[in-house]
Design a protein around this motif. Structure first.
Motif, PDB file in Angstrom:
ATOM      1  N   ASN A   1       0.808  -1.287  -0.010  1.00  0.00           N
ATOM      2  CA  ASN A   1       0.299   0.189   0.009  1.00  0.00           C
ATOM      3  C   ASN A   1       0.603   1.268  -0.036  1.00  0.00           C
ATOM      4  OD1 ASN A   1      -2.447  -1.337   0.006  1.00  0.00           O
ATOM      5  ND2 ASN A   1      -2.209  -1.482   2.324  1.00  0.00           N
ATOM      6  N   ILE A   2       2.071   0.984  -0.125  1.00  0.00           N
ATOM      7  CA  ILE A   2       2.770   2.499  -0.294  1.00  0.00           C
ATOM      8  C   ILE A   2       3.615   2.366  -1.821  1.00  0.00           C
ATOM      9  CG2 ILE A   2       4.952   3.556   0.639  1.00  0.00           C
ATOM     10  CD1 ILE A   2       4.373   1.889   3.261  1.00  0.00           C
ATOM     11  N   GLU A   3       3.373   3.778  -2.327  1.00  0.00           N
ATOM     12  CA  GLU A   3       3.926   3.783  -3.747  1.00  0.00           C
ATOM     13  C   GLU A   3       5.459   3.846  -3.548  1.00  0.00           C
ATOM     14  OE1 GLU A   3       1.839   7.061  -6.026  1.00  0.00           O
ATOM     15  OE2 GLU A   3       4.084   7.430  -6.914  1.00  0.00           O
ATOM     16  N   GLN A   4       6.016   3.010  -4.394  1.00  0.00           N
ATOM     17  CA  GLN A   4       7.424   2.710  -4.549  1.00  0.00           C
ATOM     18  C   GLN A   4       7.961   3.217  -5.819  1.00  0.00           C
ATOM     19  OE1 GLN A   4       9.077   1.471  -2.100  1.00  0.00           O
ATOM     20  NE2 GLN A   4       7.743   0.170  -0.821  1.00  0.00           N
ATOM     21  N   PHE A   5       7.287   3.149  -6.841  1.00  0.00           N
ATOM     22  CA  PHE A   5       7.662   3.783  -8.233  1.00  0.00           C
ATOM     23  C   PHE A   5       6.772   4.452  -8.939  1.00  0.00           C
ATOM     24  CE2 PHE A   5      10.533  -0.081  -7.331  1.00  0.00           C
ATOM     25  CZ  PHE A   5      11.417   0.295  -7.602  1.00  0.00           C
ATOM     26  N   ASN A   6       7.105   5.598  -9.746  1.00  0.00           N
ATOM     27  CA  ASN A   6       6.153   6.192 -10.312  1.00  0.00           C
ATOM     28  C   ASN A   6       6.908   6.641 -11.483  1.00  0.00           C
ATOM     29  OD1 ASN A   6       4.782   8.504 -11.514  1.00  0.00           O
ATOM     30  ND2 ASN A   6       3.674   8.901  -9.828  1.00  0.00           N
ATOM     31  N   LEU A   7       6.702   5.837 -12.673  1.00  0.00           N
ATOM     32  CA  LEU A   7       7.605   5.894 -13.740  1.00  0.00           C
ATOM     33  C   LEU A   7       6.640   6.423 -14.974  1.00  0.00           C
ATOM     34  CD1 LEU A   7       8.912   2.248 -12.786  1.00  0.00           C
ATOM     35  CD2 LEU A   7      10.209   4.517 -12.518  1.00  0.00           C
ATOM     36  N   PRO A   8       7.246   7.041 -16.119  1.00  0.00           N
ATOM     37  CA  PRO A   8       6.886   7.129 -17.405  1.00  0.00           C
ATOM     38  C   PRO A   8       6.410   5.946 -18.129  1.00  0.00           C
ATOM     39  CG  PRO A   8       9.045   7.741 -17.409  1.00  0.00           C
ATOM     40  CD  PRO A   8       8.677   7.359 -16.191  1.00  0.00           C
ATOM     41  N   ILE A   9       5.351   5.732 -18.758  1.00  0.00           N
ATOM     42  CA  ILE A   9       5.168   4.339 -19.462  1.00  0.00           C
ATOM     43  C   ILE A   9       6.052   4.242 -20.785  1.00  0.00           C
ATOM     44  CG2 ILE A   9       3.068   5.056 -20.753  1.00  0.00           C
ATOM     45  CD1 ILE A   9       1.961   2.382 -19.802  1.00  0.00           C
ATOM     46  N   ASP A  10       6.496   5.476 -21.377  1.00  0.00           N
ATOM     47  CA  ASP A  10       7.202   5.535 -22.583  1.00  0.00           C
ATOM     48  C   ASP A  10       8.576   5.407 -22.464  1.00  0.00           C
ATOM     49  OD1 ASP A  10       7.059   8.006 -21.450  1.00  0.00           O
ATOM     50  OD2 ASP A  10       6.138   8.979 -23.035  1.00  0.00           O
ATOM     51  N   VAL A  11       9.190   4.933 -21.483  1.00  0.00           N
ATOM     52  CA  VAL A  11      10.551   4.751 -21.263  1.00  0.00           C
ATOM     53  C   VAL A  11      10.892   3.310 -20.444  1.00  0.00           C
ATOM     54  CG1 VAL A  11      12.587   5.386 -19.926  1.00  0.00           C
ATOM     55  CG2 VAL A  11      11.077   7.267 -20.342  1.00  0.00           C
ATOM     56  N   ASP A  12      11.277   2.501 -21.708  1.00  0.00           N
ATOM     57  CA  ASP A  12      11.421   1.172 -21.433  1.00  0.00           C
ATOM     58  C   ASP A  12      12.408   0.880 -20.178  1.00  0.00           C
ATOM     59  OD1 ASP A  12      10.092   0.876 -23.315  1.00  0.00           O
ATOM     60  OD2 ASP A  12      11.738   0.042 -24.799  1.00  0.00           O
ATOM     61  N   LYS A  13      12.032   0.040 -19.371  1.00  0.00           N
ATOM     62  CA  LYS A  13      12.828  -0.252 -17.811  1.00  0.00           C
ATOM     63  C   LYS A  13      12.272  -1.595 -17.284  1.00  0.00           C
ATOM     64  CE  LYS A  13      13.407   2.495 -13.699  1.00  0.00           C
ATOM     65  NZ  LYS A  13      14.722   3.135 -13.973  1.00  0.00           N
TER      66      LYS A  13
END
Lengths: 134, 349
Positions: A57-69
């Motif tokens: 329940n804790i946000e660990q990552f907030n990433l753009p979807i258009d950068v492959d990772k």
């Protein structure tokens, strides 16, 4: 007297009697109108969808979807590629999250590891289906 | 060059533009959604609100209600009402919270209505089969069937009639030592009811509370249309749907043999156990019930699943429920009262 003066202005069609107040009001209205139009009709630009990964329940990552990772969450391996997300591998038995495959909207949930992967659509948050029972 | 008249005309036009702009910017109703893992499952709360702040406050209030319930009902926490009742089985009464008291009473009612097909004292059998643990990530053990004599032994402790309720001071006692209540088959529907009530109390007019397979919708979407709720296809991928329902102010619960299971020699052993035989019930792949109250749909979908196609349908008709059945051979039955809520295939997208 006043009437006559006004008629004079129309007749000559020039601006000797424009007051500074009129001019300032004009500028102010111009700024407000144009600014207002941007406020009303603008602001809908798509900032790109985000991939949010929550653990416990804790946000660990907030990433753009258009950068492959590829993100290693210890129990799960999450992959973002070509604006899609999947769980590449998981160390549980049923591997339901892996079987779900690539998603470009909605969410992947791994209950045993308490991981929630959500694709947040910045522009349009009206999903076709609102909820699933089952 | 500009003259006074044209300046004035322009000013009037600009004022009109301003007026139009101010009319267009109505507080827009938007959909806000949040997830949280509680009650050993994923809970999703969706609300319609003109303000993100209002939505967030309401959602957090509703999550707090579910969190409180979770604390009372979790069999993992030693301080929960359920743990205390189970530890005091055969010994003493345990004073419980209003939530636990209401839920146990509702569970007993579901057991009575279904003649024990749903039984909240199924705990000893659930613990014996331990399906939830077998499929955990760290388990790495091969699934094994419990021995028949062990199943028979545990069946002796499964009987809802041995729950003693003291209405006077809201306390509960299990008659025999070794008994254990498990409210997993009804708690999520109750949680959905309670969370919806909390959202409404926070001023939210429409939304969805979804506790895994049990959900409740209220009000309409911002465009005034009904909420669209998919029913999962039992043998499909996670997001494959078998039907889509168009709903307003209704609760939906689905029990399926695909949620928690293992397979030995081609036979599927799932988590919906028959309190009379001690083995997973067969007859259905999934049972979906629709009604105004989540506590009814959740409590009775397990019962209908266990009763099987014939008796299950009798119960559905007797209770006036709406139902969507997927039988074990994959065939489908839909009650007439639900058919009008199903979205035709061509309108799903």
């Amino acid at each position: 007297m006043i009437k006559k003066t006004n008629l004079d202005f129309l007749k000559f069609g020039l601006l000797p009697q424009i007051r500074i107040g009129d001019f300032l009001l004009f500028i102010l209205l111009l700024i407000l109108s144009i600014g207002g139009m941007f406020y009303v009709y603008g602001g809908e630009t798509n900032n790109g969808n985000r991939v949010i990964i929550e653990v416990n329940n804790i946000e660990q990552f907030n990433l753009p979807i258009d950068v492959d990772k590829v993100i290693d969450l210890r129990h799960l391996l999450v992959e973002i590629k070509d604006k899609k997300v999947r769980v590449k591998d998981a160390d549980c038995q049923n591997k339901l999250c892996v079987k779900q495959g690539w998603i470009d909207r909605g969410s992947i949930i791994c209950l045993p590891n308490r991981v929630v992967i959500i694709i947040k659509n910045i522009k349009n948050n009206h999903a076709v289906i609102d909820a699933i029972s089952g | 060059m500009l003259n006074i008249a044209s300046i004035k005309k322009l000013q009037i036009i600009l004022i009109l533009i301003l007026l139009i702009n101010s009319c267009s910017r109505q507080p827009e109703q938007k959909i806000y959604k949040k997830f949280r893992i509680l009650m050993d499952t994923i809970i999703t709360i969706t609300v319609v609100s003109p303000s993100e702040k209002e939505a967030e406050t309401a959602i957090n209030n509703a999550f707090s209600v579910i969190e409180r319930l979770d604390k009372s009902l979790s069999s993992f926490s030693p301080d929960s009402d359920v743990s205390k009742i189970n530890h005091s089985a055969g010994i003493d009464f345990v004073k419980v919270s209003t939530d636990t008291y209401q839920l146990i009473n509702a569970a007993i009612k579901s057991a009575q209505i279904s003649d024990g097909a749903f039984d909240p004292t199924i705990g000893p059998l659930v613990n014996l089969w331990d399906i939830a643990d077998i499929i955990k990530p760290d388990a790495h053990i091969s699934p094994k069937l419990p021995a028949l004599n062990k199943i028979k032994e545990k069946l002796m402790f499964v009987n809802y009639k041995d729950i003693i309720v003291d209405d006077h001071d809201m306390s509960i006692k299990l008659r025999k030592k070794g008994m254990a209540i498990d409210l997993g088959g009804i708690a999520k529907g109750y949680a959905a009811d309670k969370a919806v009530a909390a959202l409404k109390a926070s001023g939210i007019k429409s939304g969805i509370v979804s506790c895994a397979g049990d959900l409740k919708v209220f009000g309409n979407k911002p465009d005034n249309s009904n909420w669209l709720v998919g029913i999962r296809a039992p043998r499909g991928k996670l997001d494959d749907l078998i039907a889509v329902l168009s709903l307003k102010d209704l609760a939906v619960s689905t029990s399926g043999d695909y949620e928690r299971f293992f397979i030995i020699n081609g036979i599927r052993y799932h988590h919906i156990l028959d309190p009379k035989t001690g083995y997973p019930a067969n007859g259905f792949q999934s049972v979906t019930l629709v009604n105004e109250q989540g506590i009814i749909t959740d409590g009775l979908d397990t019962a209908v699943f266990v009763l099987g196609p014939k008796k299950g349908l009798e119960l559905v008709n007797k209770m006036g429920l709406m139902a969507y059945f997927v039988y074990s051979d994959g065939s489908i039955y839909i009650t007439d009262n639900l058919k009008k809520l199903i979205v035709p295939n061509d309108k799903k997208n």
